[in-house]
Design an enzyme around this catalytic site. Structure first.
Site, short mmCIF file in Angstrom:
data_model
loop_
_atom_site.label_atom_id
_atom_site.label_comp_id
_atom_site.label_asym_id
_atom_site.label_seq_id
_atom_site.Cartn_x
_atom_site.Cartn_y
_atom_site.Cartn_z
N GLU A 97 40.96 -7.02 -66.07
CA GLU A 97 40.40 -6.90 -64.71
C GLU A 97 39.04 -6.24 -64.79
O GLU A 97 38.83 -5.30 -65.57
CB GLU A 97 41.27 -6.01 -63.80
N ASN A 143 51.13 -3.60 -65.38
CA ASN A 143 49.75 -3.47 -64.98
C ASN A 143 49.48 -2.02 -64.54
O ASN A 143 50.17 -1.50 -63.67
CB ASN A 143 49.43 -4.39 -63.80
N GLU A 144 48.49 -1.40 -65.13
CA GLU A 144 48.02 -0.06 -64.74
C GLU A 144 49.16 0.93 -64.53
O GLU A 144 49.41 1.40 -63.42
CB GLU A 144 47.16 -0.17 -63.48
N TYR A 167 36.64 -0.70 -64.00
CA TYR A 167 35.75 -0.93 -62.87
C TYR A 167 34.59 0.06 -62.85
O TYR A 167 33.52 -0.24 -62.35
CB TYR A 167 36.51 -0.78 -61.55
N ARG A 180 45.40 -15.25 -64.43
CA ARG A 180 46.32 -14.13 -64.61
C ARG A 180 46.94 -13.80 -63.25
O ARG A 180 46.24 -13.36 -62.34
CB ARG A 180 45.56 -12.91 -65.17
N GLN A 211 49.82 -8.76 -53.57
CA GLN A 211 48.50 -8.79 -52.95
C GLN A 211 48.13 -10.16 -52.38
O GLN A 211 47.23 -10.26 -51.55
CB GLN A 211 47.45 -8.33 -53.96
N HIS A 239 56.38 -1.16 -44.45
CA HIS A 239 57.15 -1.34 -43.21
C HIS A 239 57.63 -0.01 -42.66
O HIS A 239 57.67 0.19 -41.45
CB HIS A 239 58.36 -2.25 -43.44
N ASP A 268 52.94 -8.93 -45.82
CA ASP A 268 53.94 -9.90 -45.34
C ASP A 268 53.45 -11.34 -45.46
O ASP A 268 54.22 -12.24 -45.80
CB ASP A 268 54.30 -9.62 -43.88
N ASN A 281 41.77 -2.81 -68.06
CA ASN A 281 41.11 -2.94 -66.76
C ASN A 281 40.05 -1.86 -66.64
O ASN A 281 40.35 -0.69 -66.86
CB ASN A 281 42.09 -2.73 -65.60
N HIS A 316 53.66 -5.93 -61.63
CA HIS A 316 52.43 -5.44 -61.01
C HIS A 316 52.82 -4.65 -59.75
O HIS A 316 52.49 -5.03 -58.64
CB HIS A 316 51.50 -6.61 -60.69
#
Ligand SMILES: *[C@@H]1O[C@H](CO)[C@@H](O)[C@H](O)[C@H]1NC(C)=O
Ligand SMILES: *[C@@H]1O[C@H](CO)[C@@H](O)[C@H](O)[C@H]1NC(C)=O
Length: 497
Positions: free
Chosen positions: A397, A187-188, A330, A98, A40, A60, A73, A328, A143
């Site tokens: 998160e 992660n997740e 949200y 993190r 990310q 891609h 990229d 995590n 991740h």
């Protein structure tokens, strides 16, 4: 003196719900951080010997899968700007950062035979820079960016990944373990397995709704356990670090007090969170999952359950493989009982068999799944405490997205403030052992299939500029003040004016 006026303005306009805020103080042992993930933010997707990973391939090969045909990229170009990033963290005053390590940067083919020196050096440099600024490195081992060559042999559907992942983890413990004391294996995992191998919205984009998620999860859990044992047996004594997995879930609130809706909400929590955490704590999948998938598989004509089984040896091996639980969260959803879905289309969702929806009156972020429900995190923390043996919990998160990336991000401040308040009360009123909070994210970044259209950053990033200029949003001041004062209600604090 301008300060009191500015402060008054800040309080009246932006901290609208100050009366509802927790008056408690974050204990001295409580630590604050901010998070990112390699794909990310790093960019430099093919530089210095990095191999191709599944997100490179996914974006891609068919750019229509991503909003505005975006990809990672270049992203935030953190590969080249890591020193700036560390200064942003310093500006926040966080205790830890993190970040995740790009497997393909360290081991270009995925296999542990050859370490890419330049890639390994990048994280050495980042860690050194963090330590020089008194910021602890917290590392996510995986991740979502699997080396593409490992996808060619089936990715997380192939049992061979267990050993390969453990060797990758061993490589990282050897390289960085003297400085890294907090490790997160995955992660997740639900997003990896359900969205990657079930509905195909994330890399590698496979659509195997009835089998893919279960097989993937089975391999992930065994991989996690093996990495844990590798650490225990070879590194723990010398390095003294801790290791856990990061599992995400909404809070699932029963839509009514009807027993069937309550049961449906609990079942949803078990299918989403228990699926991964139940094995780590108790050795095996939640009973309700084992029963439902087995029953439906049989009716569908499968010889054995679509949910793979652990041997008793594996159960003993997996049980207890965590030092803390990474969490995590949200958002929150409502759950209603759903009559048993018809037999015919094998899928994880049909196995779970619940209706999940949101209250349309709840405030929303930019992401279609992000509704602002601060009480949900408090309920979730209490639920984890009472069902999973009162573990140490690290909130790995939590954060808010908008579309415009405004510097005047008062909605983000409101969000963070209200969620932190709920967490504070969970610590003080309910005795939940939450020891850390991590804001997602340090800066605006590549938000998977939403590209750069959903912005979670405390810092704004100008993606139009080749310099990827970072700029502090208002939430930077807010978070820095929380960390400094260890309290939420800034307006009542006389020392501030
Ligand atoms: C916190 O303290 C303020 C001022 O003393 C009070 O008005 C408010 O109701 C308190 N809030 C909570 C949640 O206890
Ligand atoms: C590319 O992705 C879009 C959006 O998911 C999809 O509609 C289209 O069929 C894909 N094209 C190919 C060639 O796979």
């Amino acid at each position: 003196m301008k300060a009191p006026a500015v402060l008054w303005f800040y309080c009246v306009l932006f901290l609208r719900n100050t009366n509802a805020l927790s008056n408690h103080t974050f204990p001295t042992w409580f630590k604050f951080g901010a998070a990112t993930a390699s794909y990310q933010v790093e960019g430099a997707w093919n530089e210095d010997g990095k191999g191709e990973n599944i997100w490179d391939r996914f974006t891609h090969r068919n750019s229509s899968r991503i909003k505005n045909h975006a990809n990672g990229d270049v992203a935030c170009d953190s590969y080249h700007k890591y020193k700036q990033d560390v200064q942003l963290l310093k500006q926040l005053g966080v205790d830890f950062y993190r970040f995740s390590i790009s497997w393909s940067r360290i081991l270009p083919t995925g296999y542990p035979d050859q370490v890419n020196k330049a890639g390994a050096q990048y994280y050495k440099n980042l860690i050194k820079e963090l330590k020089a600024n008194n910021i602890e490195p917290y590392v996510t081992i995986y991740h979502w960016d699997l080396p593409q060559p490992l996808q060619e042999i089936g990715g997380w559907l192939n049992d061979k990944l267990v050993d390969i992942f453990a060797e990758y983890a061993r490589t990282l413990f050897s390289l960085y373990g003297n400085d890294v004391k907090h490790w997160f294996t995955f992660n997740e995992p639900r997003q990896i397995c359900y969205e990657g191998y079930g509905i195909g919205e994330k890399a590698p984009g496979l659509k195997l709704p009835g089998t893919g998620p279960y097989k993937c999860a089975h391999v992930l859990i065994k991989s996690h356990a093996k990495a844990y044992h590798v650490y225990q047996e070879n590194f723990k004594e010398k390095q003294g670090g801790k290791l856990g997995m990061v599992v995400d879930t909404d809070w699932y609130e029963p839509a009514t007090s009807h027993p069937l809706d309550r049961e449906a909400a609990e079942r949803t929590l078990q299918f989403r969170w228990g699926w991964y955490v139940h094995p780590l704590v108790f050795g095996n999948y939640p009973k309700i999952m084992i029963e439902r998938v087995a029953r439906r598989s049989k009716l569908e004509g499968f010889e054995v359950s679509r949910l793979p089984t652990f041997t008793s040896e594996e159960i003993n091996y997996i049980k207890g493989t965590f030092d803390f639980l990474g969490f995590n969260q949200y958002s929150t959803s409502l759950v209603k009982h759903r009559p048993e879905p018809e037999i015919g289309i094998p899928s994880y969702d049909n196995d779970m068999g619940t209706f999940i929806y949101r209250d349309p009156t709840w405030e929303r972020g930019a992401s279609d799944w992000l509704y602002v429900v601060p009480w949900g995190i408090g309920k979730a923390l209490k639920w984890i405490k009472s069902n999973y043996g009162d573990p140490e919990i690290i909130v790995t998160e939590n954060g808010f997205s908008d579309h415009d990336g405004t510097l005047e991000d008062y909605k983000r401040i409101d969000y963070l403030q209200s969620y932190l308040s709920s967490i504070l009360d969970a610590i003080h009123e309910d005795g939940v052992k939450v020891t850390r909070y991590t804001a997602w994210s340090l800066m605006d970044n590549f938000e998977w299939y939403s590209g750069y259209t959903e912005k979670f950053g405390l810092f704004h990033v100008d993606f139009q500029s080749k310099h990827r200029t970072r700029k502090a949003k208002k939430s930077v001041d807010f978070y820095r003040n929380v960390i400094k004062s260890r309290k939420l209600n800034k307006c009542n604090s006389k020392t501030d004016s």
